[in-house]
Design a protein around this motif. Structure first.
Motif, mmCIF file in Angstrom:
data_model
loop_
_atom_site.group_PDB
_atom_site.id
_atom_site.type_symbol
_atom_site.label_atom_id
_atom_site.label_comp_id
_atom_site.label_asym_id
_atom_site.label_seq_id
_atom_site.Cartn_x
_atom_site.Cartn_y
_atom_site.Cartn_z
ATOM 1 N N ALA A 63 -2.270 -4.443 22.896
ATOM 2 C CA ALA A 63 -1.827 -3.348 22.030
ATOM 3 C C ALA A 63 -0.352 -3.062 22.240
ATOM 4 N N GLY A 64 0.444 -4.133 22.318
ATOM 5 C CA GLY A 64 1.878 -3.979 22.259
ATOM 6 C C GLY A 64 2.332 -3.866 20.813
ATOM 7 N N LEU A 65 3.635 -3.948 20.587
ATOM 8 C CA LEU A 65 4.148 -3.745 19.239
ATOM 9 C C LEU A 65 3.671 -4.828 18.277
ATOM 10 N N GLY A 66 3.640 -6.096 18.732
ATOM 11 C CA GLY A 66 3.198 -7.163 17.849
ATOM 12 C C GLY A 66 1.744 -7.018 17.453
ATOM 13 N N GLY A 67 0.881 -6.724 18.409
ATOM 14 C CA GLY A 67 -0.528 -6.567 18.114
ATOM 15 C C GLY A 67 -0.811 -5.377 17.229
ATOM 16 N N LEU A 68 -0.092 -4.273 17.454
ATOM 17 C CA LEU A 68 -0.328 -3.072 16.657
ATOM 18 C C LEU A 68 0.202 -3.203 15.239
ATOM 19 N N ILE A 69 1.364 -3.853 15.069
ATOM 20 C CA ILE A 69 1.855 -4.115 13.714
ATOM 21 C C ILE A 69 0.866 -5.002 12.970
ATOM 22 N N LEU A 70 0.351 -6.029 13.649
ATOM 23 C CA LEU A 70 -0.647 -6.896 13.029
ATOM 24 C C LEU A 70 -1.846 -6.078 12.559
ATOM 25 N N ALA A 71 -2.376 -5.231 13.434
ATOM 26 C CA ALA A 71 -3.544 -4.424 13.067
ATOM 27 C C ALA A 71 -3.228 -3.481 11.911
ATOM 28 N N ARG A 72 -2.045 -2.877 11.932
ATOM 29 C CA ARG A 72 -1.681 -1.933 10.873
ATOM 30 C C ARG A 72 -1.515 -2.628 9.526
ATOM 31 N N VAL A 73 -0.834 -3.765 9.478
ATOM 32 C CA VAL A 73 -0.627 -4.444 8.199
ATOM 33 C C VAL A 73 -1.952 -5.004 7.690
ATOM 34 N N LEU A 74 -2.807 -5.472 8.581
ATOM 35 C CA LEU A 74 -4.153 -5.849 8.155
ATOM 36 C C LEU A 74 -4.868 -4.659 7.522
ATOM 37 N N HIS A 75 -4.762 -3.495 8.155
ATOM 38 C CA HIS A 75 -5.401 -2.283 7.614
ATOM 39 C C HIS A 75 -4.851 -1.938 6.236
ATOM 40 N N VAL A 76 -3.547 -2.071 6.052
ATOM 41 C CA VAL A 76 -2.936 -1.811 4.739
ATOM 42 C C VAL A 76 -3.576 -2.688 3.668
ATOM 43 N N HIS A 77 -3.945 -3.915 4.048
ATOM 44 C CA HIS A 77 -4.528 -4.857 3.092
ATOM 45 C C HIS A 77 -6.057 -4.847 3.105
ATOM 46 N N GLY A 78 -6.641 -3.860 3.793
ATOM 47 C CA GLY A 78 -8.078 -3.718 3.766
ATOM 48 C C GLY A 78 -8.832 -4.692 4.642
ATOM 49 N N ILE A 79 -8.165 -5.283 5.623
ATOM 50 C CA ILE A 79 -8.795 -6.248 6.526
ATOM 51 C C ILE A 79 -9.044 -5.568 7.866
ATOM 52 N N PRO A 80 -10.279 -5.539 8.361
ATOM 53 C CA PRO A 80 -10.553 -4.849 9.619
ATOM 54 C C PRO A 80 -10.018 -5.624 10.821
ATOM 55 N N ALA A 81 -9.698 -4.887 11.860
ATOM 56 C CA ALA A 81 -9.209 -5.486 13.108
ATOM 57 C C ALA A 81 -9.741 -4.686 14.282
ATOM 58 N N GLU A 82 -9.913 -5.363 15.396
ATOM 59 C CA GLU A 82 -10.289 -4.737 16.659
ATOM 60 C C GLU A 82 -9.250 -5.155 17.696
ATOM 61 N N VAL A 83 -8.658 -4.176 18.366
ATOM 62 C CA VAL A 83 -7.620 -4.446 19.358
ATOM 63 C C VAL A 83 -8.176 -4.121 20.738
ATOM 64 N N TYR A 84 -7.994 -5.039 21.671
ATOM 65 C CA TYR A 84 -8.457 -4.854 23.050
ATOM 66 C C TYR A 84 -7.239 -4.824 23.971
ATOM 67 N N GLU A 85 -7.116 -3.735 24.724
ATOM 68 C CA GLU A 85 -5.936 -3.492 25.554
ATOM 69 C C GLU A 85 -6.333 -3.233 26.997
ATOM 70 N N ALA A 86 -5.586 -3.846 27.930
ATOM 71 C CA ALA A 86 -5.887 -3.711 29.356
ATOM 72 C C ALA A 86 -5.664 -2.293 29.870
ATOM 73 N N GLU A 87 -4.644 -1.607 29.362
ATOM 74 C CA GLU A 87 -4.347 -0.271 29.866
ATOM 75 C C GLU A 87 -5.492 0.696 29.560
ATOM 76 N N PRO A 88 -5.741 1.645 30.451
ATOM 77 C CA PRO A 88 -6.887 2.542 30.252
ATOM 78 C C PRO A 88 -6.687 3.582 29.160
ATOM 79 N N SER A 89 -5.437 3.845 28.779
ATOM 80 C CA SER A 89 -5.172 4.854 27.754
ATOM 81 C C SER A 89 -3.771 4.640 27.208
ATOM 82 N N PRO A 90 -3.448 5.270 26.063
ATOM 83 C CA PRO A 90 -2.101 5.112 25.504
ATOM 84 C C PRO A 90 -0.997 5.628 26.414
ATOM 85 N N MET A 91 -1.308 6.561 27.304
ATOM 86 C CA MET A 91 -0.294 7.184 28.156
ATOM 87 C C MET A 91 -0.384 6.694 29.599
ATOM 88 N N ALA A 92 -1.001 5.537 29.813
ATOM 89 C CA ALA A 92 -1.237 5.065 31.181
ATOM 90 C C ALA A 92 0.041 4.733 31.916
#
Length: 380
Positions: A10-39
């Protein structure tokens, strides 16, 4: 797409990918090692370029939100010598194409633009294997397993997905940053705040094996990067577990430098953090592996050059757009990889990077610094 695109990281590349997929109606699942966004602290300042990073933001439909994050005046730059003398100064007149934002705030913007539950926190990948027919299995350190028809490694320099596609591993470049922070700099460290100025600062000595970089972040926080060209064994002998000892050892490498510059290490409000620089081979590529690909540092890790985050974001956006444009995922992956490989094989050289910041007036002092480092003549 019959099933969600599985994104590791869930770095910038992965999140941009997920967001642009969402814009086009394509579902995505992101798996991130950190326990929370503020870790953890999400790095410092990023200049997001109008020729790559901003194109990704536009594809994500988030330009208005992005502009709200821009820190005015931070495109200003100063170049100093080790005595603190100003060799060159460039103000931020608002016309530059590289506005500065905080990495953490940019990441938060992308997270907020995704449907709830898209990112699965606390999932540290330990490995991945091919199951056949374009399907892959990712295993996490807690034993959980995900099986997917389309896997994207957005998991950075030490990617656990990369071995599915290539045996390449990062190599040390010979340089490293030692990262520091000064808080409330205008009141507690006024001489250093003045030396850094309103944006970024580069200070270099008579040889190319040591330099000091600094950015002014939001408020009056100064983020320092002391760069040294040393073998990894040299850094291994520095006890970074003992902040006082590490600070003293690094400071000795800058003996004779102006105190307002060395204060970025001697007066740091945080323990010094070592950031060795690694790279994958220039032009790194792989043969098409059905159902899997890489973005960002997982695909084309390079030493810091101002382009890494921007290229990761562009990778994510272009991969999502290719998937949206083609019914066949393999056609989309091949199209994306060909464009990404071409970019990675032709990185901008130091002259191009300097000219992208300074236009036709690259300061001779900075050109000389890069000439010393590379042995390549530069135009001043």
């Amino acid at each position: 797409m019959r099933s969600p695109v599985t994104i590791i990281g869930a770095g910038l590349g992965g999140l941009i990918l997920a967001r642009v997929l969402h814009v086009h109606g394509i579902p995505a699942e992101v798996y991130e090692a950190e326990p929370s966004p503020m870790a953890r602290t999400q790095g410092g300042m990023l200049d997001i370029h109008d020729y790559n990073g901003q194109l990704a933001v536009q594809a994500a439909g988030l330009m208005a939100e992005f502009r709200g994050l821009v820190l005015e005046g931070r495109q200003a730059m100063r170049i100093l010598d080790r005595t603190g003398a100003v060799l060159f100064e460039k103000s931020d007149d608002g016309t530059g194409g590289r506005p500065e934002v905080q990495r953490g705030e940019l990441r938060r913007m992308l997270l907020d633009a995704l449907p709830a539950g898209t990112v699965h926190w606390g999932h540290k990948a330990s490995g991945a294997r091919t199951l056949g027919d374009g399907r892959h299995e990712v295993t996490f350190t807690d034993g959980r397993i995900v099986v997917t028809d389309l896997l994207v490694g957005a998991d950075g320099a030490w990617s656990r997905v990369r071995p599915l596609l290539t045996g390449a591993t990062p190599e040390y470049t010979g340089t490293a940053f030692v990262e520091t922070y000064l808080f409330d700099a205008d009141t507690r460290h006024p001489a250093t705040a003045k030396a850094v100025g309103g944006g970024s600062m580069i200070a270099h000595g008579p040889t190319p094996d040591a330099a000091i970089f600094a950015h002014r972040e939001r408020g009056d926080t100064l983020h320092g990067y002391l760069e040294l060209t040393r073998p990894l064994d040299w850094f291994a002998a520095v006890d970074f577990a003992d902040p006082a000892a590490a600070t003293a050892r690094i400071a000795r490498e800058f003996d004779g430098w102006a105190p307002e510059l060395t204060a970025l290490i001697t007066d740091s409000d945080t323990a010094p953090v070592l950031r060795p620089h690694h790279t994958l081979p220039t032009g790194h590529r792989w043969e098409r592996v059905p159902g899997a690909t890489l973005v960002g540092d997982a695909a084309h890790l390079a030493a810091p050059n101002g382009e890494g985050a921007n290229l990761a974001m562009l990778d994510g956006a272009e991969l999502a757009q290719a998937l949206a444009a083609h019914d066949d995922a393999e056609t989309a992956l091949a199209e994306y990889e060909q464009a990404m490989f071409t970019r990675a094989a032709n990185p901008p050289d130091e002259s191009a990077l300097l000219e992208s910041v300074f236009g036709d007036s690259v300061p001779q002092s900075l050109a000389a610094l890069f000439e010393d480092r590379t042995g390549t003549a530069r135009n001043g």
